[in-house]
Design an enzyme around this catalytic site. Structure first.
Site, mmCIF file in Angstrom:
data_model
loop_
_atom_site.group_PDB
_atom_site.id
_atom_site.type_symbol
_atom_site.label_atom_id
_atom_site.label_comp_id
_atom_site.label_asym_id
_atom_site.label_seq_id
_atom_site.Cartn_x
_atom_site.Cartn_y
_atom_site.Cartn_z
ATOM 1 N N CYS A 47 7.392 38.368 -12.467
ATOM 2 C CA CYS A 47 6.974 37.016 -12.233
ATOM 3 C C CYS A 47 6.625 36.275 -13.321
ATOM 4 O O CYS A 47 5.593 36.380 -13.659
ATOM 5 C CB CYS A 47 5.932 37.011 -11.119
ATOM 6 S SG CYS A 47 5.400 35.439 -10.451
ATOM 7 N N CYS B 227 3.972 33.912 -12.617
ATOM 8 C CA CYS B 227 2.340 34.339 -12.466
ATOM 9 C C CYS B 227 1.975 34.637 -14.074
ATOM 10 O O CYS B 227 0.675 34.596 -14.160
ATOM 11 C CB CYS B 227 2.463 35.467 -11.500
ATOM 12 S SG CYS B 227 3.258 35.443 -10.186
ATOM 13 N N ASP B 228 2.680 35.332 -14.729
ATOM 14 C CA ASP B 228 2.237 36.000 -15.884
ATOM 15 C C ASP B 228 2.730 35.354 -17.079
ATOM 16 O O ASP B 228 2.289 35.759 -18.538
ATOM 17 C CB ASP B 228 2.728 37.437 -15.918
ATOM 18 C CG ASP B 228 2.400 38.168 -14.794
ATOM 19 O OD1 ASP B 228 1.176 37.889 -14.119
ATOM 20 O OD2 ASP B 228 2.956 38.957 -14.386
#
Length: 377
Positions: A192, A195-196
């Site tokens: 992701c 997300c990261d």
């Protein structure tokens, strides 16, 4: 004290049908005597014999969507049952967040929080308000009656409403150094980018994305905000992404495409983080080394809907179809929340939002379709 009662209830699991209330002296589903000061052993013995259970709301899932639904349903005194699964889809209870190291984009945690800790907090909050949680996986369902039935290995639950929040599992590739135990998963490898991607270990470093669809194009473009350079590794000589997404990639000077290639190994650096990739050209079989500090899989997700066996309408990829602006599925009284019905955003915070929606819609459904206690279709 109320705190002591809540703790004893949590330890014993209360009544497995979720029907204990502060004001009752008798379990409504099993007629077992109960009081706030009953010994834990006595409660547990009453619980052991229960196999067939009934509830107003049964929730299937263990991530932010499921627990948000549980919190709202519990606070509405619907006393939900929640099946969190036992290594369902190969992932521990808590879902995709349990595979994430630092979560920095969930509101309320300015310093960030570990994914596993965040899911534990979700669970604790659900328990606090009276949700009954089973660490069992739902294997099949029967939605052909007014009282819906859900089956695990040891329980049959009859529910007036059901919330499916089983999520979707990011697809990964299997190669040396790509795993969790002895590889670089969560140490430079992720599924992701949104997300990261902003994590410090990726900033101003070369990064790579595997994939050839729109998701890969989107993630590669997103990562150019943080990485010094972004490589797209694709096993073919053309993308399947839409033309407009391909154009954005071609026009971005920070993105380079590596065609006809696959990753065969991930290697580390002196900090025991991802430091590089060994690539093999699928045509020439030549092996090359690519120095990167991050690798992101963008090869799709698989929604956890196989256990439904076609009982609900889904799209071609298996995602549950819901009516626009709602969590309502093709069967009235059955709702879907989180990534199992969201193939675009797939974020913890959006999942939590739909979990709230599902619980509120279930409550409204129950008010409009009151069913006498103990009476089934």
């Amino acid at each position: 004290s109320k705190r002591a009662w809540m703790w004893s209830r949590r330890r014993a699991g209360s009544c497995l049908a979720g029907c204990l209330r502060l004001h009752t002296k008798l379990c409504a589903c099993c007629a077992s005597p109960w009081s706030p000061i009953a010994p834990m052993g006595a409660v547990s013995e009453a619980v052991k014999g229960l196999e067939k259970l009934r509830t107003k709301v049964c929730i299937v899932g263990s991530g932010p969507a499921a627990h948000t639904a549980a919190i709202y349903a519990s606070r509405a005194e619907l006393y939900p049952i929640l099946f969190e699964g036992w290594m369902a889809n190969g992932i521990a209870a808590g879902g995709q967040l349990t595979t994430t190291a630092d979560v920095e984009n969930f509101p309320g945690f300015p310093e960030g929080i570990m994914g596993g800790e965040l899911t534990e907090r979700f669970r604790d909050q659900s328990l606090r308000f009276g949700t009954t949680i089973f660490s069992e996986t739902v294997n099949s369902v029967d939605f052909s009656h007014k009282l819906f039935k859900l089956y695990s290995d040891s329980k049959e639950v009859e529910a007036e409403t059901v919330i499916i929040a089983t999520g979707a599992v990011a697809k990964r590739l299997d190669f040396k150094g790509g795993g969790e135990v002895d590889g670089f998963w969560n140490k430079g490898i992720s599924a992701c980018a949104v997300c990261d991607g902003a994590a410090p270990i990726f900033r101003n470093k070369p990064l790579a994305v595997i994939g050839g669809g729109d998701s890969a194009m989107e993630e590669a473009t997103f990562l150019t905000k943080y990485g010094s350079k972004v490589y797209i590794i694709h096993r073919r000589n053309e993308f399947r992404a839409s033309k407009i997404m391909q154009k954005r990639v071609r026009d971005n000077p920070k993105i380079e495409v590596i065609w006809n290639s696959v990753v065969i190994e991930a290697t580390g650096n002196e900090r025991d983080l991802l430091g590089g990739l060994k690539l093999q050209n699928v045509l020439t079989k030549q092996i090359t080394q690519l120095e990167v500090s991050g690798l992101f899989f963008a090869i799709g997700h698989e929604p956890a809907t196989k256990f439904l066996a076609g009982k609900l309408e889904t799209d071609a990829d298996g995602y549950i179809l819901t009516k626009p602006g709602t969590t309502q599925t093709s069967i009235p009284g059955v709702f879907a929340a989180g990534d199992v019905q969201d193939k675009k955003w797939r974020q913890a915070v959006t999942a939590a939002g739909t979990g709230c929606m599902a619980a509120l819609e279930a409550e409204h459904f129950l008010q409009e379709n009151a069913m006498p206690d103990g009476k089934s279709d």
